[in-house]
Design a protein around this motif. Structure first.
Motif, mmCIF file in Angstrom:
data_model
loop_
_atom_site.group_PDB
_atom_site.id
_atom_site.type_symbol
_atom_site.label_atom_id
_atom_site.label_comp_id
_atom_site.label_asym_id
_atom_site.label_seq_id
_atom_site.Cartn_x
_atom_site.Cartn_y
_atom_site.Cartn_z
ATOM 1 N N ASP A 61 1.408 -1.485 0.099
ATOM 2 C CA ASP A 61 -0.028 0.037 0.010
ATOM 3 C C ASP A 61 0.666 1.144 0.289
ATOM 4 O O ASP A 61 0.828 2.265 0.104
ATOM 5 C CB ASP A 61 -0.807 -0.310 0.675
ATOM 6 N N ARG A 62 2.064 1.037 -0.719
ATOM 7 C CA ARG A 62 2.928 2.373 -0.966
ATOM 8 C C ARG A 62 3.154 3.269 -2.510
ATOM 9 O O ARG A 62 2.594 2.381 -3.241
ATOM 10 C CB ARG A 62 4.136 2.123 -0.625
ATOM 11 N N VAL A 63 2.814 4.162 -2.388
ATOM 12 C CA VAL A 63 3.347 4.726 -3.861
ATOM 13 C C VAL A 63 4.366 4.445 -4.804
ATOM 14 O O VAL A 63 5.030 3.467 -4.171
ATOM 15 C CB VAL A 63 3.238 6.385 -4.088
ATOM 16 N N ALA A 64 3.517 3.714 -6.029
ATOM 17 C CA ALA A 64 4.676 2.631 -6.869
ATOM 18 C C ALA A 64 4.518 3.395 -8.218
ATOM 19 O O ALA A 64 3.301 2.891 -9.339
ATOM 20 C CB ALA A 64 4.268 1.486 -6.741
ATOM 21 N N PRO A 65 5.301 4.876 -8.662
ATOM 22 C CA PRO A 65 4.732 5.394 -10.093
ATOM 23 C C PRO A 65 5.502 3.890 -11.280
ATOM 24 O O PRO A 65 6.952 2.702 -10.670
ATOM 25 C CB PRO A 65 5.777 6.233 -9.831
ATOM 26 N N ASP A 66 5.358 4.317 -12.359
ATOM 27 C CA ASP A 66 5.839 3.640 -13.699
ATOM 28 C C ASP A 66 7.404 3.751 -13.545
ATOM 29 O O ASP A 66 7.823 5.583 -13.230
ATOM 30 C CB ASP A 66 5.283 3.072 -14.479
ATOM 31 N N ALA A 67 8.221 2.960 -14.726
ATOM 32 C CA ALA A 67 9.505 4.067 -14.467
ATOM 33 C C ALA A 67 9.871 3.964 -16.814
ATOM 34 O O ALA A 67 8.975 3.137 -16.870
ATOM 35 C CB ALA A 67 10.549 3.571 -13.809
ATOM 36 N N GLY A 68 10.709 4.423 -16.761
ATOM 37 C CA GLY A 68 10.924 4.615 -18.055
ATOM 38 C C GLY A 68 12.374 4.553 -18.309
ATOM 39 O O GLY A 68 13.060 5.129 -17.620
ATOM 40 N N ILE A 69 12.835 3.477 -19.518
ATOM 41 C CA ILE A 69 14.382 3.717 -20.198
ATOM 42 C C ILE A 69 15.190 4.372 -21.020
ATOM 43 O O ILE A 69 13.843 3.674 -22.212
ATOM 44 C CB ILE A 69 14.897 2.434 -19.608
ATOM 45 N N GLY A 70 15.514 4.590 -21.661
ATOM 46 C CA GLY A 70 15.899 5.521 -22.383
ATOM 47 C C GLY A 70 17.669 4.877 -22.763
ATOM 48 O O GLY A 70 18.683 4.974 -21.647
ATOM 49 N N LEU A 71 17.566 4.176 -24.542
ATOM 50 C CA LEU A 71 19.249 3.790 -23.894
ATOM 51 C C LEU A 71 19.658 3.463 -25.911
ATOM 52 O O LEU A 71 19.497 3.990 -26.813
ATOM 53 C CB LEU A 71 18.719 2.340 -24.491
ATOM 54 N N HIS A 72 20.961 4.764 -25.851
ATOM 55 C CA HIS A 72 21.764 4.911 -27.219
ATOM 56 C C HIS A 72 22.922 4.628 -27.387
ATOM 57 O O HIS A 72 23.701 4.408 -26.125
ATOM 58 C CB HIS A 72 21.912 6.202 -27.567
ATOM 59 N N VAL A 73 23.646 4.396 -28.586
ATOM 60 C CA VAL A 73 24.736 3.464 -28.285
ATOM 61 C C VAL A 73 25.973 4.502 -28.835
ATOM 62 O O VAL A 73 25.210 5.724 -30.313
ATOM 63 C CB VAL A 73 25.386 2.509 -28.251
ATOM 64 N N GLY A 74 26.923 6.036 -28.662
ATOM 65 C CA GLY A 74 27.539 6.437 -30.089
ATOM 66 C C GLY A 74 28.503 7.323 -28.494
ATOM 67 O O GLY A 74 29.313 6.315 -27.704
ATOM 68 N N THR A 75 29.558 7.717 -29.358
ATOM 69 C CA THR A 75 30.950 8.629 -29.200
ATOM 70 C C THR A 75 30.451 9.498 -28.227
ATOM 71 O O THR A 75 29.990 10.448 -28.349
ATOM 72 C CB THR A 75 31.477 8.806 -30.087
ATOM 73 N N ALA A 76 30.857 9.454 -27.061
ATOM 74 C CA ALA A 76 30.794 10.486 -25.636
ATOM 75 C C ALA A 76 32.206 11.514 -25.378
ATOM 76 O O ALA A 76 33.136 10.044 -25.261
ATOM 77 C CB ALA A 76 29.908 10.410 -25.346
ATOM 78 N N VAL A 77 32.121 12.555 -24.444
ATOM 79 C CA VAL A 77 33.787 12.593 -23.896
ATOM 80 C C VAL A 77 33.267 12.224 -22.878
ATOM 81 O O VAL A 77 32.580 12.736 -21.882
ATOM 82 C CB VAL A 77 34.212 14.155 -24.221
#
Length: 212
Positions: free
Chosen positions: A138-154
């Motif tokens: 009986d606790r607050v239970a939000p949904d979650a979202g995940i985003g994923l990408h591959v590339g070059t970064a510093v």
């Protein structure tokens, strides 16, 4: 006495560095860093970037008591961190209810995309179970979202006066964040770029992706 003081200061500095790095890296990766002396200086690398975010958290935070918000975030962050570390990724930063994770730091590996995608799939399932478990309490239970990408970064440690921070920036980061933001309008638990799927396809079980 002088030798003892030098040794003590060195040990304290080493332990302090280890404690600082343990916020980002799993124990396995941390041990490897210590043994190999891999540099954490800023460098351009190919990485897999994952953003995780709770849905409607801002609205919830305006109505929930502070102790309930703290409890929710503590459980959520522990769950996300465990899955990321289990797949040899690193936690770049926590931003409120957002988590930014990276696979390919401090050095690029051939299976970075595969590990990141496996992590995203298992994390989505774990977050769904977590939501069900919280509802049973009986606790607050939000949904979650995940985003994923591959590339070059510093990425690497950015020294700025008294505050050193592990940071990552570049198009790969921006795209991964935008993909995560698409989870809500698309009603999806995971939004992954075609590039990430293509690089990880052979190492990840068949998933019925919806192409948009």
């Amino acid at each position: 006495t002088n030798d003892h003081d030098v040794l003590l200061k060195s040990a304290v500095a080493s332990e302090g560095r280890r404690m600082n790095l343990s916020r980002f890296f799993s124990p396995t990766v941390l041990s490897e860093l210590e043994m190999t002396g891999t540099s954490l200086a800023l460098g351009r690398r190919r990485v897999a970037v994952m953003f995780v975010d709770l849905r409607s958290f801002t609205r919830l935070s305006e109505t929930l008591p502070p102790e309930e918000i703290a409890d929710l975030l503590a459980e959520y962050r522990e769950l996300v961190t465990r899955e990321v570390f289990n797949h040899n990724g690193m936690i770049d930063k926590f931003i409120g209810d957002g988590v930014m994770a990276v696979f390919g730091q401090p050095r690029t590996m051939p299976d970075d995309a595969a590990r990141a995608l496996q992590c995203a799939l298992r994390l989505a399932a774990a977050l769904a179970r977590w939501k069900e478990e919280r509802l049973r309490r009986d606790r607050v239970a939000p949904d979650a979202g995940i985003g994923l990408h591959v590339g070059t970064a510093v990425g690497g440690v950015l020294h700025s006066g008294s505050h050193d921070e592990f940071t990552l920036f570049g198009d790969a980061v921006n795209i991964a964040e935008r993909l995560e933001r698409l989870c809500k309008p698309l009603e999806a638990s995971i939004v992954v770029s075609e590039k990430a799927i293509a690089e990880a396809m052979d190492a990840v079980p068949k998933v019925p992706w919806l192409w948009l």
